[in-house]
Design an enzyme around this catalytic site. Sequence first.
Site, mmCIF file in Angstrom:
data_model
loop_
_atom_site.group_PDB
_atom_site.id
_atom_site.type_symbol
_atom_site.label_atom_id
_atom_site.label_comp_id
_atom_site.label_asym_id
_atom_site.label_seq_id
_atom_site.Cartn_x
_atom_site.Cartn_y
_atom_site.Cartn_z
ATOM 1 N N GLY A 165 0.602 -1.276 0.147
ATOM 2 C CA GLY A 165 -0.084 0.069 0.026
ATOM 3 C C GLY A 165 0.980 1.232 -0.145
ATOM 4 C CE LYS A 237 -4.711 -5.780 0.574
ATOM 5 N NZ LYS A 237 -4.140 -7.124 0.141
ATOM 6 N NE ARG A 292 4.029 -9.140 0.130
ATOM 7 C CZ ARG A 292 3.009 -8.829 0.843
ATOM 8 N NH1 ARG A 292 2.329 -9.620 1.295
ATOM 9 N NH2 ARG A 292 2.575 -7.602 0.335
#
Length: 465
Positions: A165, A237, A292
Amino acid sequence: MFSTVLIANRGEIALRVARTCRELGIRTVAVYSTVDRDSAVVRFADEAVHIGPPPSKRSYLHIPSIIEAALQTGAEAIHPGYGFLSEDPDFAEVCETNGITFVGPPAKIMRQLGDKAVARALMAQAGLPVLPGSHEALTGPLAAQETARTVGFPVILKAVAGGGGRGMAVVRNAEDLSRAYSRTSAHARAVFGDERLYLERFVEDARHIEVQVLRDTHGTTVHLGERDCSVQRRHQKLIEESPGPGLPEDVRAAICAAAVQGAAAVGYVGAATFEFVLTPDDEFYLMEINCRLQVEHPVTEMVTGIDIVREQLFVAAGQPLTIGQDDVRPRGVALECRVNAEDPAREFAPTPGLLSEFVQPGGQFVRVDTHAYPGWYVGPDYDSLLAKAVVWAPDRPQALARMDRVLSEFRIDGCGVRTTIGFLRKVLAREEFRTARHTTGLVDAMAAEATAQPELEEAPAEVVT
């Protein structure tokens, strides 16, 4: 299977990986910086190695120290967790050079998909829908202006080497683009060591949907369904859930099929997450691919019953996935809330301090991934994540009620430490969230309301009852 695995990470994810290793009978090696010498994973692992002082560049990002720790302890493989070196192709290459298995995709694939502009081009060639924008890194502000005129405002600038982000900026008009370009490029250079940016159309009132994919070296590719990650602050998030609420079945099938198609097209190996933006008209476009394990992987594990880290280890060892697509049968609803040591009233600024109290919730169908305990110092050197609260229920209303109960049971106190718990409970109570009409703009809307009515923010951010 490996006999010894070194975990090149810290915090809750290092402990989570160590637990699966123990269940498989694998000996674990933890690494730690000076301030993490009393961490939970150091106490849990079979062996622990000091790798340097607190700054990440001198410890968890210092490749020579981690490789030396692996060689000294006889580790046959390194699991990078998420963050730090988990998407560093140079690290994967160094592991290979030293005869150590990197639990992740080959360096070549990681290098291709880690460059977000290259990944966009590859996925477009593979037939996946991508947002209109630049198909390679921009050469400068003038190139950004030209592309934006073609795409149309608003647009979003993104770091080519970005992730988590960071390195993003939404631009709504041509007058602000050059300044935003310079600022975002400088930030990308400071954070990722790569100032290059690309540009794509920004979708208003969007949802963030991602698909978990696993692929082995034998050509088997499976998806584990989708997650909705639309509740975000600064593109990071806060709440995730699976399955995506209110997602039409045909859209769900198409978005999962697209992720499988993309993974197969590049010969991916390991666990990957394909992240999409979903428009109000239920059209989806690929945003990026994460090579990942994701922070939010527990919600997928809760609805599928599949241990993703276990599958990662099998794939890294050259073995087939233990599951096929027909074995993936999601049921019920899972939610994850990230409990961070942050102050929502101060734009989620980190709040370091010594934990005098840390009591986690429990009960049926509840999972708490944490490394915190009373006496643990939440320092300023690393991520502010304290715990991930995860719940499962047969349906969404029960899952929401269970999560609210779980958050209310946390007892977290410490000098200067505030948490996001109170804010998370406010999100759960929002009508648009409860009816699954929320978008990635929800947190910004709540912040705007709080600014307009500051008296509503007098309650403390954390809940202690």
